[in-house]
Design a protein around this motif. Structure first.
Motif, PDB file in Angstrom:
ATOM      1  N   SER A   1       0.642  -3.272   0.984  1.00 31.81           N
ATOM      2  CA  SER A   1       0.402  -2.892   2.150  1.00 31.81           C
ATOM      3  C   SER A   1       1.666  -2.044   2.948  1.00 31.81           C
ATOM      4  O   SER A   1       2.167  -0.918   2.408  1.00 31.81           O
ATOM      5  CB  SER A   1       1.322  -4.056   2.640  1.00 31.81           C
TER       6      SER A   1
ATOM      7  N   SER B   1       0.346 -11.483   6.878  1.00 27.44           N
ATOM      8  CA  SER B   1       1.988 -11.872   6.732  1.00 27.44           C
ATOM      9  C   SER B   1       2.372 -11.693   8.171  1.00 27.44           C
ATOM     10  O   SER B   1       3.925 -12.730   8.877  1.00 27.44           O
ATOM     11  CB  SER B   1       3.095 -10.853   5.552  1.00 27.44           C
TER      12      SER B   1
ATOM     13  N   LYS C   1       4.456  -9.837  -1.093  1.00 30.74           N
ATOM     14  CA  LYS C   1       3.681  -8.788  -0.414  1.00 30.74           C
ATOM     15  C   LYS C   1       3.302  -7.768  -1.478  1.00 30.74           C
ATOM     16  O   LYS C   1       3.821  -7.425  -2.730  1.00 30.74           O
ATOM     17  CB  LYS C   1       4.650  -7.693   1.039  1.00 30.74           C
TER      18      LYS C   1
ATOM     19  N   CYS D   1      -0.038  -5.693   6.322  1.00 31.09           N
ATOM     20  CA  CYS D   1       0.163  -6.332   5.285  1.00 31.09           C
ATOM     21  C   CYS D   1      -0.675  -7.202   4.508  1.00 31.09           C
ATOM     22  O   CYS D   1      -0.864  -8.560   5.807  1.00 31.09           O
ATOM     23  CB  CYS D   1       2.285  -7.156   5.218  1.00 31.09           C
TER      24      CYS D   1
END
Length: 69
Positions: free
Chosen positions: A17, A40, A13, A24
């Protein structure tokens, strides 16, 4: 362009984010010439593959504050 097998890559990630679960972005560093990017919240959805040089320039611009919301 050949297709990328993204079923076995390691995703991380983005440190930029949103920490509460929204906004994300995940990227994979498993390829030398391209950087796959995905949402994500939709890990089985599509990913976009950027040329590594273009992705690097984008990240540098974000870190340098050159892009505003």
């Amino acid at each position: 362009m050949r297709s990328l097998d993204l079923t076995v890559v390691t995703w991380r990630k983005s440190s930029y984010s949103n920490q509460d679960g929204g906004e994300c972005v995940e990227v994979s560093d498993d390829f030398a010439t391209v950087v796959p990017v995905r949402d994500s919240k939709n890990p089985h959805g599509p990913a976009i593959a950027f040329p590594a040089e273009g992705w690097s320039a984008f990240v540098s611009a974000v870190k340098g504050g050159e892009l505003s919301a």
